[in-house]
Enzyme design. Sequence first.
Site, PDB file in Angstrom:
ATOM      1  N   SER A  29       0.813  -1.210   0.000  1.00 42.63           N
ATOM      2  CA  SER A  29       0.000   0.000   0.000  1.00 42.63           C
ATOM      3  C   SER A  29       0.852   1.268   0.000  1.00 42.63           C
ATOM      4  O   SER A  29       1.604   1.528  -0.918  1.00 42.63           O
ATOM      5  CB  SER A  29      -0.965  -0.030   1.186  1.00 42.63           C
ATOM      6  N   ASP A  65      -2.935   6.421  -3.032  1.00 39.35           N
ATOM      7  CA  ASP A  65      -1.787   5.799  -2.381  1.00 39.35           C
ATOM      8  C   ASP A  65      -1.235   4.701  -3.292  1.00 39.35           C
ATOM      9  O   ASP A  65      -1.686   4.544  -4.432  1.00 39.35           O
ATOM     10  CB  ASP A  65      -2.147   5.262  -0.989  1.00 39.35           C
ATOM     11  N   GLU A  78     -12.010   6.356   6.852  1.00 39.22           N
ATOM     12  CA  GLU A  78     -11.011   6.801   7.812  1.00 39.22           C
ATOM     13  C   GLU A  78     -10.519   8.163   7.341  1.00 39.22           C
ATOM     14  O   GLU A  78     -10.616   8.499   6.151  1.00 39.22           O
ATOM     15  CB  GLU A  78      -9.852   5.809   7.890  1.00 39.22           C
ATOM     16  N   PRO A 129      -2.705   2.171  22.016  1.00 38.53           N
ATOM     17  CA  PRO A 129      -1.430   1.491  21.750  1.00 38.53           C
ATOM     18  C   PRO A 129      -1.329   1.088  20.292  1.00 38.53           C
ATOM     19  O   PRO A 129      -2.326   0.744  19.648  1.00 38.53           O
ATOM     20  CB  PRO A 129      -1.501   0.263  22.664  1.00 38.53           C
ATOM     21  N   GLY A 160      -0.525  -1.353  17.180  1.00 36.59           N
ATOM     22  CA  GLY A 160      -0.746  -2.777  17.034  1.00 36.59           C
ATOM     23  C   GLY A 160       0.507  -3.542  16.656  1.00 36.59           C
ATOM     24  O   GLY A 160       0.504  -4.774  16.647  1.00 36.59           O
ATOM     25  N   THR A 161       1.593  -2.825  16.352  1.00 36.34           N
ATOM     26  CA  THR A 161       2.789  -3.501  15.837  1.00 36.34           C
ATOM     27  C   THR A 161       4.083  -3.170  16.576  1.00 36.34           C
ATOM     28  O   THR A 161       5.059  -3.894  16.443  1.00 36.34           O
ATOM     29  CB  THR A 161       2.984  -3.161  14.348  1.00 36.34           C
ATOM     30  N   ARG A 185       0.080   5.990  20.726  1.00 28.62           N
ATOM     31  CA  ARG A 185      -0.260   7.166  19.919  1.00 28.62           C
ATOM     32  C   ARG A 185      -1.164   8.093  20.725  1.00 28.62           C
ATOM     33  O   ARG A 185      -2.109   7.640  21.381  1.00 28.62           O
ATOM     34  CB  ARG A 185      -0.931   6.753  18.615  1.00 28.62           C
TER      35      ARG A 185
END
Length: 577
Positions: A96, A307, A401, A530, A532-533, A538
């Site tokens: 992406s 993108d 989003e 938090p 995810g990776t 944040r």
Amino acid sequence: MSKVILYFRVVQVSLCSTWRQVRIVYSTCRMSDILAEAVKGAAAHPRPEDIQFAYGTAGFRDKSTILDPVLYRMGLLAALRSKAKKATVAVMITASHNPEPDNGVKLVDPMGEMLEGSWEKHATDLANAKDEDIGSALQRIIDAVDIDISLPSDVFVARDTRPSGPPLTQALLDGLKVMGSTFTDFGILTTPQLHYLVRCHNSKGAYGEPTEEGYYKKLAQAFLKLRKDGAKKKYEPVVIIDGANGVGALKTRKLQSHLHESLRITVCNDGSSGKLNEKCGADFVKVQQKPPAGLEILPGQRCVSFDGDADRVVFFYLNKDGVFNLLDGDKISTLIAGYLGELVSASGLQLNIGVVQTAYANGSSTRYLEDVMKVPVSCAKTGVKHLHHKALEFDVGVYFEANGHGTVLFSDQAEQKIKAASQDDSLESSKREAATRLTLMMDLINQTVGDAISDFLVVETILSTRDWAADDWNMQYRDLPSRLLKIKVKDRTAVQTTDAERCATAPAGLQEAINKLVAKYQQGRSFVRPSGTEDVVRVFAEADTQANADMLAHEVSVQVYQLAGGVGDQPQPPCAP
């Protein structure tokens, strides 16, 4: 006679039982052979022992140099998924908006949906299994889902323009071949095009023609029918597209021939020079709040950024003073929801329309939707799969989003009502016309997943219908200034959230501290979540001025650092030297 019939039935049952036993023995032997071949095939795609992979909303995504074994294993898994669903599934090779050296892979379910959540664990477990344990890992999946291994499997495959795409595709195909699966390699496609193709195929053409050309025809035909004739005072059918040096640029060029000069498109960052997503593309424009490299634009010119795999889109322009203005996913969702709401009202149909956002949506957009447009808004956890699921609760669900990834979903009942009304000669012509336009909008919208090309055409349709320039669209509401920060912590799991990630439940005292800080600022809002990776948290904040948004974000980040185990230096105030 009754004795003969009874004897025949006994023989028939005996034969059937024997045949089932034969099938079971055959399937068991065949499965054993396949699992052995899968282990053998892994020798050509060895897994590095010191790396752990995790399948998330975006599938697997990492440096392309370490993904070969993951692609091989996803070939194995895709075949199993196809057998389990008794339908064709798809696999997209893309990263992406990530930099060009990265790549990734994600599975697509039969109706163009993202992979079912319960299978994400299967994907993760298989990707992390040792080479010699692949057979047993596959067996666990087969047993857990109760898959009939003797069933056929079929998989559609596509990739974006990254140089690492071809060898990774070959690794995937190696996995499919081991499983005896049939497949179709479509080469380079946008991610949304692959989603579209697999849905068309499994719906036996009900959703559209299952070819790339069919995709262009469906969108272009709906777009051209929706274009209203007549002179426009403000809207100009001219647009500049930043293709992120990716696949979206290539496919937009193919689309242009179907639009018959109805929209004059200049494609920049088309991949002829420059690297994928480098200083260009939707993510760059959204994060940096400035035009991409490679574009020369004049005040008032409408511009669009895709993108890398063309599933995100944002609009932007310079105002008369040369100031950059972004029209992101929040702006797109309000524009679309407003127009569809007007059409539903004009048609006389009783359909409930709703908008789904995440906590990152600008507060002004939420208030505009609820207070001005009177459209209900739901908040979902971050991640397109969560928004998509929530949107299914409405007859017409609009979800985006803020980064520009989103689409519109119409329930089966809504589609039936709209199509019936468009063909009902007993209705007033104005109601039938509104229903007809809704039918065309359903064709123009790619309901399978966020689609930059489709969403771009939807926005252009609405702007043309309203005779709006970009400035008219932007003036519907003013975004609140915001700031996004990230704080490194020892363990991201120390922070837990609820209420679609808008309220922290751990560590103790953090949410109370956030509430007190927010109360200090006019139109203040802040939340933490938090990653995810990675071990970071944040912090998002917005307020009436940029200075206040910056200070609120800083003060909340200090609380995260102190209460959630921050590492490194404590965050410094934004004005500190």
